[in-house]
Write a protein that holds these residues in place. Structure first.
Motif, PDB file in Angstrom:
ATOM      1  N   PRO A 188      18.836   4.157 -61.432  1.00  0.00           N
ATOM      2  CA  PRO A 188      20.160   4.202 -61.693  1.00  0.00           C
ATOM      3  C   PRO A 188      20.815   3.054 -60.803  1.00  0.00           C
ATOM      4  O   PRO A 188      20.350   2.556 -59.807  1.00  0.00           O
ATOM      5  CB  PRO A 188      20.656   5.395 -61.110  1.00  0.00           C
ATOM      6  CG  PRO A 188      19.479   5.917 -60.098  1.00  0.00           C
ATOM      7  CD  PRO A 188      18.236   5.160 -60.549  1.00  0.00           C
ATOM      8  N   GLY A 189      22.071   2.785 -61.220  1.00  0.00           N
ATOM      9  CA  GLY A 189      23.239   1.609 -60.404  1.00  0.00           C
ATOM     10  C   GLY A 189      23.126   2.172 -59.105  1.00  0.00           C
ATOM     11  O   GLY A 189      22.929   3.497 -58.741  1.00  0.00           O
ATOM     12  N   PRO A 190      23.566   1.333 -58.182  1.00  0.00           N
ATOM     13  CA  PRO A 190      23.913   1.577 -56.769  1.00  0.00           C
ATOM     14  C   PRO A 190      24.791   2.871 -56.779  1.00  0.00           C
ATOM     15  O   PRO A 190      25.651   3.158 -57.399  1.00  0.00           O
ATOM     16  CB  PRO A 190      24.719   0.334 -56.252  1.00  0.00           C
ATOM     17  CG  PRO A 190      24.218  -0.736 -57.234  1.00  0.00           C
ATOM     18  CD  PRO A 190      23.854  -0.059 -58.529  1.00  0.00           C
ATOM     19  N   LEU A 191      24.653   3.581 -55.780  1.00  0.00           N
ATOM     20  CA  LEU A 191      25.472   4.734 -55.477  1.00  0.00           C
ATOM     21  C   LEU A 191      27.116   4.430 -54.967  1.00  0.00           C
ATOM     22  O   LEU A 191      27.120   3.530 -54.382  1.00  0.00           O
ATOM     23  CB  LEU A 191      24.671   5.580 -54.488  1.00  0.00           C
ATOM     24  CG  LEU A 191      25.413   7.137 -54.048  1.00  0.00           C
ATOM     25  CD1 LEU A 191      25.476   7.675 -55.176  1.00  0.00           C
ATOM     26  CD2 LEU A 191      24.740   7.412 -52.884  1.00  0.00           C
ATOM     27  N   PRO A 192      28.026   5.100 -55.767  1.00  0.00           N
ATOM     28  CA  PRO A 192      29.075   4.665 -55.523  1.00  0.00           C
ATOM     29  C   PRO A 192      29.472   5.245 -54.073  1.00  0.00           C
ATOM     30  O   PRO A 192      28.842   6.229 -53.523  1.00  0.00           O
ATOM     31  CB  PRO A 192      30.079   5.564 -56.232  1.00  0.00           C
ATOM     32  CG  PRO A 192      29.203   6.136 -57.311  1.00  0.00           C
ATOM     33  CD  PRO A 192      27.623   5.970 -56.977  1.00  0.00           C
ATOM     34  N   VAL A 194      32.202   6.166 -51.149  1.00  0.00           N
ATOM     35  CA  VAL A 194      33.515   6.696 -50.910  1.00  0.00           C
ATOM     36  C   VAL A 194      33.997   6.782 -49.452  1.00  0.00           C
ATOM     37  O   VAL A 194      33.087   6.960 -48.698  1.00  0.00           O
ATOM     38  CB  VAL A 194      33.696   7.876 -51.597  1.00  0.00           C
ATOM     39  CG1 VAL A 194      33.695   7.896 -53.353  1.00  0.00           C
ATOM     40  CG2 VAL A 194      32.746   9.026 -51.108  1.00  0.00           C
ATOM     41  N   ARG A 237      35.020   5.034 -47.259  1.00  0.00           N
ATOM     42  CA  ARG A 237      34.261   3.840 -46.241  1.00  0.00           C
ATOM     43  C   ARG A 237      34.734   2.700 -46.645  1.00  0.00           C
ATOM     44  O   ARG A 237      35.562   2.239 -47.494  1.00  0.00           O
ATOM     45  CB  ARG A 237      32.607   3.596 -46.475  1.00  0.00           C
ATOM     46  CG  ARG A 237      31.820   4.761 -45.804  1.00  0.00           C
ATOM     47  CD  ARG A 237      30.434   4.179 -45.824  1.00  0.00           C
ATOM     48  NE  ARG A 237      29.678   5.102 -44.929  1.00  0.00           N
ATOM     49  CZ  ARG A 237      28.345   4.838 -44.483  1.00  0.00           C
ATOM     50  NH1 ARG A 237      27.801   3.744 -45.255  1.00  0.00           N
ATOM     51  NH2 ARG A 237      27.872   5.701 -43.424  1.00  0.00           N
ATOM     52  N   PHE A 259      30.985   3.081 -61.537  1.00  0.00           N
ATOM     53  CA  PHE A 259      31.148   3.684 -62.668  1.00  0.00           C
ATOM     54  C   PHE A 259      31.667   2.757 -64.073  1.00  0.00           C
ATOM     55  O   PHE A 259      32.437   1.957 -63.611  1.00  0.00           O
ATOM     56  CB  PHE A 259      32.232   4.858 -62.593  1.00  0.00           C
ATOM     57  CG  PHE A 259      31.616   5.661 -61.880  1.00  0.00           C
ATOM     58  CD1 PHE A 259      30.777   6.835 -62.006  1.00  0.00           C
ATOM     59  CD2 PHE A 259      32.121   6.006 -60.417  1.00  0.00           C
ATOM     60  CE1 PHE A 259      30.480   7.856 -61.401  1.00  0.00           C
ATOM     61  CE2 PHE A 259      31.860   7.003 -59.642  1.00  0.00           C
ATOM     62  CZ  PHE A 259      30.833   7.873 -60.004  1.00  0.00           C
TER      63      PHE A 259
END
Lengths: 158, 582
Positions: free
Chosen positions: B20-24, B26, B28, B35
């Motif tokens: 999966p793509g990099p984790l969003p 928040v 920070r 997304f």
């Protein structure tokens, strides 16, 4: 347990692929599955959730719920069907065959196979995660493999 | 050879879900949103000393940071003369320099959703620009798959002597110490070299050194996505050619007679040995074939298998009864194990057509529909290189015939509007076979049994101990096909009563006449257990066991099933020679 961002990042790296595979057993297409998995992790990052017990069953349950919500909300009026599996060198084309065969399985068998193969769960963990008896998980897995074996037959005689 | 469950497990485990793509992130400082970023992407290949900037509209901000998506131990962070391995998923801060190992590449995800594929033995720095991110390629090659850029933000790729600005495109850039090349695969780019600037469109190239035109297809060969880029490139060219062909001719030219589609080039070589399929997977070994709109590849395949594959579906002699010819084509970019030919479909000719094997690589010369590649082009190739001549013959063989019973038909004849249309796409999503779904099906089948209007088309299912076949404005041939399917593996619900023989429509009623019908018969118990999830039949265990298939057909539909002779087609080889040398 409330996890900090680094711990959440580690969980994502550790379980991301398995969770994507699991989400793909509910929603169609890699991108939709990725959205579902991200929703779960965003809730964690916002600190809205505390995890009791081992994180993996929680994550898989959360992805399951999010995916089912996604289906219920009819949020996608176009069915996406992007490839979500990657094949080893020389076998990339076979991913379509595998994905197609998985899609043809009854959902409850697909779910158990996904958790077992790509979630790397034991049958006991699978049973806890989706709330079914362990024996049921085992038989769903067995029947799923039987069907896959037959699904592969038309394209693998040679 | 039959597969075991272990084989299936082993096969599945060879395939991994895409990462999966990099984790969003928040709450920070680094606020990356991934997304819905990866939509229509542009790709650029940069080799050497070039500067590229990507201008797009919408979405997130590039900032010169990246995440190692698929490093696999091949990527190192370089700093102060030392290096350390970058782990998959590790974030790489701006200002960092990364290097790929000899013989293996890596993929980075940028904060704006762009992806950068690095060729082996390449080195690149991630930097910030005033209005975006800058990838400074020191050595080697990269492919930039650029996401849409936020307004006023840019993604730059920089080398030494050329700058390229991009507006939604796919392009290739190459450079070495002697100079640089830029070639556009899709869309357009703006190239700047010193004070000279120019726009390039698809299929066009620019070079900072003389006489160095690129063979783009070769240059992108190292990429994991080479096939996709190649297809993109050919599609663009095909469209360009089509556009030219559609333009009114400058002067009247006599029309040429249409030609049989042919491969532009084809190599046919004797197979030196048999190839075992990869462990756990038989498609991919000998007798396998792979098609794309651009080419056909067959590995160690017999001529008999080639003939069978190239021919149209043979009447009553197909693995998939009733499958329309349009669905008979192989799917693109999928390796099929086609198996040998046992003489059922291809007969005559010397023995070597069934034993000697050849490896074939053929290119179509432009995007071509797969049916043409598989049939017309392949047959044409065999006619020209093998001097193949064939004809079709028909023979009698044992079948089960579906005929009208003495009492006459008991089905409702309807037109195309006599059934319920399926719900529009997007209704519902995946349906889970849970108690609620089983209850819904129970209601539907109970209603169908009472004569309620069914959904359009045909389907077969089970309810409790019974198999059911439902038709909505369906032909009797489609009923016969479903009966065949239900009687053969993997289902076998009709059991040994029909001996797995082909069931054909011999009622004399044409397929233009359509009916609504509901057939419920006692399914073979053992086969049902093998193919239906546990609990599925139990939940409807109160459904009384139906009559056997013969009685069911007669009483419910007014049809009879009996042994008979049918006719089937097969191909006869009249003449064939070993292939001419390439």
């Amino acid at each position: 347990v409330k996890l900090d961002h680094d711990q959440i990042g580690r969980l994502y790296r550790q379980h991301g692929r398995g969770l994507i595979a699991y989400a793909c057993s509910f929603v169609r297409g890699f991108e939709a599955a990725e959205d579902v998995v991200h929703q779960v992790f965003v809730r964690l990052l916002h600190g809205h959730v505390t995890i009791e017990g081992p994180p993996a069953p929680y994550l898989y349950r959360a992805v399951r719920n999010s995916a089912l919500n996604d289906c219920r909300n009819h949020s996608r009026d176009v069915e996406l069907n992007e490839a979500w599996l990657e094949g080893p060198p020389g076998m990339e084309g076979t991913t379509l065959v595998i994905e197609s065969a998985l899609r043809a399985l009854p959902p409850e068998q697909r779910e158990v196979i996904t958790l077992r193969i790509w979630g790397q769960m034991t049958f006991e963990e699978i049973a806890v995660t989706i709330g079914i008896p362990q024996k049921t998980a085992e038989s769903r897995y067995r029947y799923g493999l039987v069907k896959l074996r037959e699904e592969f037959r038309p394209v693998t005689q040679g | 050879m039959d597969w075991q469950d272990d084989d299936v497990e082993m096969l599945l485990r060879q395939f991994q879900p895409r990462e999966p793509g990099p984790l969003p992130e928040v709450a920070r400082e680094r606020r990356w949103s991934y997304f819905a970023v990866l939509a229509a992407a542009a790709a650029a290949v940069v080799l050497g000393f070039i500067s590229v900037s990507v201008f797009r509209t919408a979405a997130p901000r590039p900032d010169g940071r990246a995440i190692a998506e698929n490093a696999g131990g091949n990527l190192s962070l370089v700093a102060n003369g030392t290096s350390r391995e970058v782990k998959p998923g590790e974030k790489i801060d701006r200002g960092s320099t990364v290097r790929t190992a000899e013989g293996a590449g890596a993929i980075l995800a940028l904060a704006d959703g762009s992806h950068v594929e690095m060729r082996s033995h390449s080195e690149m720095a991630l930097e910030s620009a005033n209005d975006g991110a800058l990838l400074r390629l020191a050595d080697g090659s990269i492919i930039v798959n650029a996401a849409k850029q936020a307004a006023g933000r840019h993604l730059y790729v920089s080398t030494r002597d050329v700058q390229v600005s991009v507006v939604g495109t796919v392009f290739l850039v190459k450079a070495d110490e002697q100079g640089s090349n830029v070639a556009v695969i899709q869309g357009e780019v703006h190239v700047k070299q010193g004070a000279v600037e120019r726009d390039l469109h698809r299929g066009e190239q620019a070079a900072s050194r003389p006489k160095s035109e690129l063979a783009i297809a070769v240059e992108i060969g190292w990429s994991r996505e080479a096939a996709a880029y190649l297809a993109m490139l050919h599609e663009e060219i095909a469209q360009s050619v089509a556009a030219r062909q559609a333009a009114p001719p400058a002067a009247a030219v006599p029309a040429e007679a249409p030609k049989t589609p042919q491969f532009e080039e084809a190599s046919i070589k004797p197979c030196p040995r048999d190839y075992e399929a990869p462990q756990g997977m038989r498609g991919g070994g000998s007798n396998s074939m792979r098609l794309s709109p651009l080419r056909l590849d067959a590995l160690c395949i017999t001529v008999a298998t080639l003939i069978r594959t190239a021919y149209r579906p043979l009447n009553n002699n197909s693995d998939f009864p009733g499958m329309p010819a349009s669905e008979h084509a192989l799917r693109p970019d999928t390796t099929y194990g086609l198996g040998g030919e046992d003489g059922t479909r291809v007969r005559g000719g010397p023995d070597w057509v069934r034993s000697e094997k050849y490896t074939i690589a053929a290119v179509t010369g432009g995007a071509t529909d797969l049916h043409t590649v598989q049939s017309s082009m392949l047959l044409s190739l065999m006619e020209s290189r093998f001097q193949l001549k064939t004809h079709i013959e028909v023979e009698q063989f044992p079948v089960m015939a579906l005929t009208i019973a003495k009492g006459g038909l008991k089905m409702k004849r309807v037109g195309p509007d006599g059934c319920l249309k399926p719900p529009p796409p997007g209704e519902g999503g995946p349906r889970f076979i849970d108690d609620a779904e089983l209850a819904r099906r129970r209601r539907e089948y109970d209603a169908a049994r009472r004569g309620a209007t069914p959904g359009c088309g045909t389907r077969f299912d089970n309810i409790g101990p019974n198999g059911v076949i439902i038709g909505g404005a369906a032909s009797l041939s489609s009923l016969a096909n479903l009966l065949t399917t239900a009687s053969r593996p993997p289902f076998g619900w009709i059991g040994e009563e029909t001996n797995g023989l082909l069931i054909i429509n011999k009622t004399g009623i044409p397929d233009t006449d359509t009916f609504n019908f509901f057939l419920e018969y006692a399914a073979d118990e053992e086969a049902l257990v093998q193919t239906v999830p546990p609990g599925f039949s139990k939940l409807n265990s109160d459904v009384p066991r139906g009559p056997n298939i013969f009685e069911a057909l007669e009483k419910q539909l007014g049809l009879k099933l009996e042994r008979d002779k049918g006719s089937r087609e097969y191909i006869v080889i009249d003449h064939i020679e070993r292939p001419s040398p390439n």
